[in-house]
Design a protein around this motif. Sequence first.
Motif, PDB file in Angstrom:
ATOM      1  N   LEU A 344     -40.371  11.396 -14.790  1.00 25.58           N
ATOM      2  CA  LEU A 344     -39.370  11.477 -15.855  1.00 25.58           C
ATOM      3  C   LEU A 344     -38.655  10.136 -15.990  1.00 25.58           C
ATOM      4  N   TYR A 345     -38.296   9.559 -14.844  1.00 22.28           N
ATOM      5  CA  TYR A 345     -37.676   8.236 -14.826  1.00 22.28           C
ATOM      6  C   TYR A 345     -38.330   7.404 -13.727  1.00 22.28           C
ATOM      7  N   LYS A 346     -38.293   6.103 -13.914  1.00 21.49           N
ATOM      8  CA  LYS A 346     -38.618   5.168 -12.841  1.00 21.49           C
ATOM      9  C   LYS A 346     -37.319   4.781 -12.145  1.00 21.49           C
ATOM     10  N   ALA A 347     -37.438   4.329 -10.923  1.00 22.38           N
ATOM     11  CA  ALA A 347     -36.243   3.874 -10.204  1.00 22.38           C
ATOM     12  C   ALA A 347     -35.544   2.762 -10.979  1.00 22.38           C
ATOM     13  N   THR A 348     -36.338   1.929 -11.660  1.00 28.11           N
ATOM     14  CA  THR A 348     -35.740   0.845 -12.434  1.00 28.11           C
ATOM     15  C   THR A 348     -34.947   1.350 -13.638  1.00 28.11           C
ATOM     16  N   ASP A 349     -35.317   2.526 -14.163  1.00 30.48           N
ATOM     17  CA  ASP A 349     -34.540   3.120 -15.258  1.00 30.48           C
ATOM     18  C   ASP A 349     -33.147   3.513 -14.771  1.00 30.48           C
ATOM     19  N   ILE A 350     -33.113   4.054 -13.565  1.00 32.80           N
ATOM     20  CA  ILE A 350     -31.857   4.545 -12.998  1.00 32.80           C
ATOM     21  C   ILE A 350     -31.023   3.384 -12.452  1.00 32.80           C
ATOM     22  N   TYR A 355     -25.597   0.119 -11.312  1.00 34.78           N
ATOM     23  CA  TYR A 355     -25.863   1.121 -10.269  1.00 34.78           C
ATOM     24  C   TYR A 355     -26.733   0.568  -9.135  1.00 34.78           C
ATOM     25  N   ALA A 356     -26.926  -0.739  -9.126  1.00 33.50           N
ATOM     26  CA  ALA A 356     -27.833  -1.338  -8.132  1.00 33.50           C
ATOM     27  C   ALA A 356     -27.345  -1.081  -6.704  1.00 33.50           C
ATOM     28  N   ALA A 357     -26.076  -1.313  -6.446  1.00 31.91           N
ATOM     29  CA  ALA A 357     -25.543  -1.117  -5.099  1.00 31.91           C
ATOM     30  C   ALA A 357     -25.630   0.338  -4.676  1.00 31.91           C
ATOM     31  N   ALA A 358     -25.274   1.267  -5.579  1.00 32.48           N
ATOM     32  CA  ALA A 358     -25.334   2.697  -5.280  1.00 32.48           C
ATOM     33  C   ALA A 358     -26.783   3.126  -5.031  1.00 32.48           C
ATOM     34  N   CYS A 359     -27.717   2.553  -5.784  1.00 32.52           N
ATOM     35  CA  CYS A 359     -29.140   2.875  -5.587  1.00 32.52           C
ATOM     36  C   CYS A 359     -29.618   2.413  -4.218  1.00 32.52           C
ATOM     37  N   THR A 361     -27.819   2.110  -1.525  1.00 29.74           N
ATOM     38  CA  THR A 361     -27.241   3.059  -0.558  1.00 29.74           C
ATOM     39  C   THR A 361     -28.027   4.382  -0.550  1.00 29.74           C
ATOM     40  N   ALA A 362     -28.480   4.799  -1.737  1.00 30.31           N
ATOM     41  CA  ALA A 362     -29.198   6.071  -1.856  1.00 30.31           C
ATOM     42  C   ALA A 362     -30.677   5.941  -1.515  1.00 30.31           C
ATOM     43  N   GLY A 363     -31.126   4.717  -1.230  1.00 26.12           N
ATOM     44  CA  GLY A 363     -32.526   4.515  -0.864  1.00 26.12           C
ATOM     45  C   GLY A 363     -33.468   4.509  -2.045  1.00 26.12           C
ATOM     46  N   LEU A 364     -32.942   4.195  -3.227  1.00 26.26           N
ATOM     47  CA  LEU A 364     -33.787   4.135  -4.431  1.00 26.26           C
ATOM     48  C   LEU A 364     -34.113   2.684  -4.743  1.00 26.26           C
ATOM     49  N   LYS A 365     -35.378   2.385  -4.872  1.00 30.21           N
ATOM     50  CA  LYS A 365     -35.815   1.022  -5.173  1.00 30.21           C
ATOM     51  C   LYS A 365     -36.913   1.069  -6.216  1.00 30.21           C
TER      52      LYS A 365
END
Length: 365
Positions: A344-350, A355-359, A361-365
């Motif tokens: 539905l989304y790529k990590a880069t979309d999110i 939101y880079a810092a929050a991502c 922390t959340a382990g999203l790359k």
Amino acid sequence: MNARLRRVIVSTAGLALALSMTAACGKAGGDKKDSAASGDNKSIGLLLPENASSVRYESFDKPFIEAKVKSLCADCKVLYNNAEGSAAKQKQQFDTLIAQGVKVIVLDAFDATSTESWVKEAAAKGVKVVAYDRLATGPVAAYASFDNEKVGELQGQALLDALGPQAPDDNIVMINGDEADPNAAQFKAGAHKILDGKVKKVVYEQSGEWKPTVAGQKIGAAITQLGKDGFQGVYSANDGMAGAIITQLQGAGIKVPVGGQDAGLDAVQRIVNGDQAYTIYKAYKPLADSAAELAVDLLQGKDVKTVATTTVDSSTDKNIPAKLLDAKIVTKANIKDTVIADGLYKATDICTADYAAACTTAGLK
């Protein structure tokens, strides 16, 4: 026979021949028109309800349905319109499709309670209606959606999980969907089924009408009535309203769990950022694919029960063939395993700059 009489006979015969040819041409033209009206066209109507409170319809439902129809029927086309939040406009769009000779309409009704007469008139003209996402009233031929009461149960459970072990001592606010929408009633019923008796009390409950501005006004009224410490969580029926609610809460200096529904990109970003506790992910592609399959089957005269695996009842009709899909709770912990895993989304979309810092922390790359 004199010359004058011969001329009269020839003229009369000529007139008769001309009239018979005109009648034949008229009959041939009529047959062509009747053939088109009988359903040999390759067009499927698609009517979606709005594009203000949710981006899903233009971004997902429409392109997914169009692509699936094309894959099932290469020479079929989809005639699309969006009601832009107006039941009257959607009725005009519905009537136009029928006038164009469309024999199947996929209808996500803006006001499902108002469609009974539309669907009856369509059925009388041989036009089949597939109710999409919300169950339109009237003799619809098939229905594709999610199990909406279970969606409400997931919302309720997700809010309980977000509140944690102190939930039995917590008061909550509920901002429900539009009371004219049968789905909203099912979400609400499912949520109450889980929440009632497991939280201290629902201290404020209103309809947000699926409108972020209205939801923002309602949560503002709740804050005024209850005070900043008067509630510990907020149930929002969808993400669009949740966003407005969160904005109002932040403005008032209140931080409590808020959840929604639809897994909109902005909602997923709010979850990553810690502003929203959860959303409900209803995979749009399987839903759109099911609706397209039902529509093409109806257009081609096939049995829809190969797709519709159950039946549902509306307020006007019983035993409607239906395809009901399952939904999932999305929290920060499982974004990677749900909306990203499904494409539905790529990590880069999110994970945009904000939101880079929050991502990270959340382990999203």
